[in-house]
Design an enzyme around this catalytic site. Structure first.
Site, PDB file in Angstrom:
ATOM      1  N   ASN A  83       0.742  -1.363  -0.244  1.00 35.42           N
ATOM      2  CA  ASN A  83      -0.545   0.221  -0.147  1.00 35.42           C
ATOM      3  C   ASN A  83       1.040   1.061   0.176  1.00 35.42           C
ATOM      4  O   ASN A  83       0.423   2.876  -0.844  1.00 35.42           O
ATOM      5  CB  ASN A  83      -1.194   0.151   1.023  1.00 35.42           C
ATOM      6  CG  ASN A  83      -2.066  -0.563   1.307  1.00 35.42           C
ATOM      7  OD1 ASN A  83      -2.625  -1.093  -0.348  1.00 35.42           O
ATOM      8  ND2 ASN A  83      -2.355  -1.154   1.778  1.00 35.42           N
ATOM      9  N   ASP A  92      -5.928  -2.918  -3.056  1.00 35.62           N
ATOM     10  CA  ASP A  92      -6.979  -4.038  -3.314  1.00 35.62           C
ATOM     11  C   ASP A  92      -6.522  -4.925  -5.063  1.00 35.62           C
ATOM     12  O   ASP A  92      -7.053  -5.991  -4.540  1.00 35.62           O
ATOM     13  CB  ASP A  92      -8.065  -2.806  -4.377  1.00 35.62           C
ATOM     14  CG  ASP A  92      -8.382  -2.327  -2.634  1.00 35.62           C
ATOM     15  OD1 ASP A  92      -8.471  -2.438  -1.747  1.00 35.62           O
ATOM     16  OD2 ASP A  92      -9.188  -0.606  -3.354  1.00 35.62           O
ATOM     17  N   GLU A 118      -5.743  -7.842   4.505  1.00 39.94           N
ATOM     18  CA  GLU A 118      -4.843  -9.252   4.060  1.00 39.94           C
ATOM     19  C   GLU A 118      -4.893 -10.030   3.695  1.00 39.94           C
ATOM     20  O   GLU A 118      -4.058 -11.402   3.673  1.00 39.94           O
ATOM     21  CB  GLU A 118      -3.625  -8.606   3.581  1.00 39.94           C
ATOM     22  CG  GLU A 118      -2.583  -8.573   4.580  1.00 39.94           C
ATOM     23  CD  GLU A 118      -3.428  -6.878   5.919  1.00 39.94           C
ATOM     24  OE1 GLU A 118      -1.979  -6.961   6.622  1.00 39.94           O
ATOM     25  OE2 GLU A 118      -4.105  -6.623   5.940  1.00 39.94           O
TER      26      GLU A 118
END
Length: 217
Positions: A83, A92, A118
């Protein structure tokens, strides 16, 4: 046919009856809502709500039939870094990528869930621990072996840590919470060993079965 059913039929037939068509539409909407309640929107996997229901159902089946139920907890390694380095849209995409890898390797009766963030939970009905470890190993290899193709032809390679636990027919009092805690403990050990490996929780006196040598690719 009852008198009430006769009175409510349209003279033009059911297919042309607006009330009948509205009923069909409402039934379809209800079915979709029921599905949405138990599905994760991003991945299409079952969600945490469905996991809580399904794991209890499978444990009850283990108590009745004696067939073992295994659980795999899978966590994407260094997901925060993904991220931070690539942005949340790629994050995503990584979550979807791993979900696809999971679905590619499972049987129809297995239950794959997005457990949160996750992390994924995979319920393996009628599956002993040695088979569950093999499944976890294949999943790990699938994730490592197939990178995400990013814009401009770049590639993003992922890895995952996995913890395995199993409830056998001898475990009459095993609960869903205990099964999850055992898999979570094994997952924690996998992360501490450097990630990208599978560790299984086994009963006392051996507290875990380490399969981290499987990380050689």
């Amino acid at each position: 046919m009852s008198q009430n059913e006769t009175e409510h039929r349209c003279s033009n037939g059911d297919e042309q009856c607006p009330v009948w068509q509205e009923l069909i539409t409402l039934r379809a909407r209800v079915k979709k809502l029921e599905n949405d309640v138990h599905r994760d929107e991003l991945t299409g996997l079952h969600n945490r709500r469905h996991f809580n229901y399904a794991v209890n159902q499978e444990l009850e089946r283990t108590r009745r039939t004696g067939h073992p139920t295994s659980l795999i907890l899978l966590d994407i390694d260094h997901f925060k870094r993904v991220n931070d380095d690539y942005g949340h849209p790629i994050g995503d995409l990584a979550i979807q990528h791993v979900a696809n890898a999971i679905m590619h390797d499972l049987r129809r009766l297995d239950i794959a869930c997005r457990y949160g963030g996750e992390e994924y939970a995979i319920i393996l009905p009628s599956t002993p621990m040695n088979t569950a470890i093999a499944v976890a190993g294949r999943l790990r290899q699938q994730i490592v072996g197939v990178p995400i193709i990013l814009p401009q032809g770049r590639q993003l390679s992922l890895s995952a840590s996995l913890g395995v636990s199993t409830a056998n027919f001898q475990d009459k009092e095993v609960t869903a919470r205990a099964l999850v805690m055992q898999a979570d403990k094994a997952l924690y050990k996998a992360k501490n060993k450097g990630r990208n490996c599978v560790v299984a929780h086994v009963p006392f006196p051996q507290t875990s079965l380490d399969t981290s040598l499987d990380t050689a690719d």
